[in-house]
Design a protein around this motif. Structure first.
Motif, PDB file in Angstrom:
ATOM      1  N   GLN A  60      31.008  41.667  40.795  1.00  0.00           N
ATOM      2  CA  GLN A  60      31.746  42.796  41.356  1.00  0.00           C
ATOM      3  C   GLN A  60      32.854  42.309  42.279  1.00  0.00           C
ATOM      4  O   GLN A  60      33.968  42.826  42.243  1.00  0.00           O
ATOM      5  N   ASN A  63      35.584  40.867  40.158  1.00  0.00           N
ATOM      6  CA  ASN A  63      36.359  41.932  39.512  1.00  0.00           C
ATOM      7  C   ASN A  63      37.324  42.580  40.484  1.00  0.00           C
ATOM      8  O   ASN A  63      38.468  42.870  40.128  1.00  0.00           O
ATOM      9  N   SER A  64      36.894  42.814  41.708  1.00  0.00           N
ATOM     10  CA  SER A  64      37.784  43.459  42.681  1.00  0.00           C
ATOM     11  C   SER A  64      38.929  42.518  43.049  1.00  0.00           C
ATOM     12  O   SER A  64      40.058  42.958  43.256  1.00  0.00           O
ATOM     13  N   GLU A  65      38.651  41.211  43.100  1.00  0.00           N
ATOM     14  CA  GLU A  65      39.710  40.245  43.375  1.00  0.00           C
ATOM     15  C   GLU A  65      40.712  40.215  42.222  1.00  0.00           C
ATOM     16  O   GLU A  65      41.921  40.134  42.443  1.00  0.00           O
TER      17      GLU A  65
END
Length: 89
Positions: A60, A63-65
């Motif tokens: 997660q 993915n946010s990075e």
């Protein structure tokens, strides 16, 4: 001698709430041995859940990075296209 016709019991299934409670107990500082005993599950199973949860969190975060990097690159591309348009005018 074991009866070859006797069915092997299927592994017990645990729902997300049960796993979440186990992980919460571990996060609060209880040992794996304590939680395993309290919830009547194996220590190995708790380690498996803990590892899977850690991988999910890392995914997660990754993915946010990636999403943030994608937005940064899109903004950079828009600026470059505006600069190119301004130079052509």
């Amino acid at each position: 001698m074991a009866n070859p016709n006797k069915a092997i019991p299927s592994p017990r299934k645990y729902d997300k709430a049960f796993k979440g409670e186990a992980l919460r107990m571990l996060d609060e500082g209880q040992s794996v041995a304590q939680v395993a005993k309290n919830l009547n599950v194996s220590e190995q199973l708790l380690h498996t859940w803990k590892h899977a949860h850690k991988k999910q969190i890392q995914k997660q975060v990754g993915n946010s990075e990636l999403l943030a990097e994608n937005e940064r690159l899109k903004a950079q591309l828009r600026r470059a296209e505006m600069d190119r348009t301004a130079e052509a005018a």
